[in-house]
Motif scaffolding. Structure first.
Motif, PDB file in Angstrom:
ATOM      1  N   GLY A  23       0.820  -1.205   0.000  1.00  0.00           N
ATOM      2  CA  GLY A  23       0.000   0.000   0.000  1.00  0.00           C
ATOM      3  C   GLY A  23       0.858   1.262   0.000  1.00  0.00           C
ATOM      4  N   ASP A 110      -3.030  -4.472  -6.253  1.00  0.00           N
ATOM      5  CA  ASP A 110      -2.260  -4.692  -5.018  1.00  0.00           C
ATOM      6  C   ASP A 110      -2.878  -5.841  -4.217  1.00  0.00           C
ATOM      7  OD1 ASP A 110      -1.831  -4.467  -2.207  1.00  0.00           O
ATOM      8  OD2 ASP A 110      -1.929  -2.284  -2.193  1.00  0.00           O
ATOM      9  N   ARG A 155      -7.636  -2.546  11.989  1.00  0.00           N
ATOM     10  CA  ARG A 155      -7.873  -3.687  11.091  1.00  0.00           C
ATOM     11  C   ARG A 155      -8.065  -4.968  11.898  1.00  0.00           C
ATOM     12  NH1 ARG A 155      -4.393  -3.835   5.496  1.00  0.00           N
ATOM     13  NH2 ARG A 155      -4.401  -6.043   6.012  1.00  0.00           N
TER      14      ARG A 155
HETATM   15 MG    MG Z   1      -2.098  -3.220   1.895  1.00  0.00          MG
END
Ligand code: MG
Ligand code: UP5
Length: 217
Positions: A23, A110, A155
């Motif tokens: 990322g 990605d 997350r």
């Molecule tokens: Mg990522």
């Protein structure tokens, strides 16, 4: 027949273990190479919380367990996101300005494909890839980065147990994808340790060596 033609659409896969910096480096690549960034994980997390989605609970449990979500879901999200981008580009007439190829749209995908059958299916039905950028990073380094991010990321999978499971899935299931593309001579491998800037410099150097040019805006 694939949904998008590689003569009009460039697909580059960005692979690497959890926390390798996919990322982070995508931001640099979008800025300098005119890519449209599509993170499979981000698309899945958005679908997980989308009101009315029938997949929310399923996605959450797969992600927490570090397992790979059934590919029909991920491929549909990616393919639709590509179609949306191409449609927006054609409305704005900006497709020509993206990338170095005449009129080509450039996608940086990605965190996908994470399994061999996903790679085959995507290339057959959505679009063949031009190459794969592989961020190579030792687990100790990735673990440190993820635990640090976990302090604030929120997350579901940034905890020690999920991280361990993600690493195992990466080694057992996702590395074979990198190896298969490597066998086709389609992998640019970059050492992903050191600072963000150091890693990006290595990426730029290896792109240049392979003739991948920055976008001319
Ligand atoms: Mg990522
Ligand atoms: N950081 C980055 N680079 C650094 C550097 N050079 N030095 C110091 N720090 C650095 O980076 C991670 C952290 O490290 C950040 O805090 C960053 O600042 C720092 P990031 O750029 O986010 O790394 P990235 O490789 O993107 O890590 P991510 O956690 O996103 O990788 P994953 O592959 O685990 O996550 P993804 O979102 O792709 O997938 C999550 C889950 O979704 C999967 O486990 C799976 O369950 C599911 N999934 C599917 O099922 N199918 C798919 O196709 C995709 C995902």
């Amino acid at each position: 027949m694939s949904r998008f033609s590689p003569t009009e659409t460039t697909v580059v896969f960005l692979l690497g273990g959890p926390g390798s910096g996919k990322g982070t480096q995508s931001t640099n690549l979008v800025r300098d190479y005119g890519f449209t960034h599509l993170s499979a994980g981000d698309l899945l997390r958005a679908e997980q919380v989308r009101e009315g989605s029938q997949y929310g609970t399923l996605i959450k449990s797969y992600i927490t367990e570090g397992k790979i979500v059934p590919m029909e879901i991920t491929v549909a999200l990616l393919s639709n996101a590509m179609a949306e981008t191409l449609e927006e580009n054609s409305k704005k007439g900006t497709a020509q300005k993206q990338g170095n190829g005449a009129g080509k749209a450039r996608f940086l995908i990605d965190g996908f494909p994470r399994k061999l059958d996903q790679a085959v299916f995507f290339e057959e039905t959505v679009c063949p890839s031009e190459f794969t950028l592989f961020l190579d990073c030792p687990e100790e380094v990735m673990e440190k980065r993820l635990l640090k991010r976990g302090e604030t990321s929120g997350r579901d999978d940034d905890n020690a147990e999920s991280i361990r499971k993600r690493f195992r899935t990466f080694v057992e299931t996702s590395m074979p994808v990198v190896d298969a593309f490597e066998g086709q001579g389609k992998v640019i491998k970059v050492e992903a340790t050191g600072s963000v800037e150091e890693v990006y410099e290595r990426i730029q150097a290896s792109f240049e060596a392979r003739g991948v040019r920055p976008a001319s805006f």
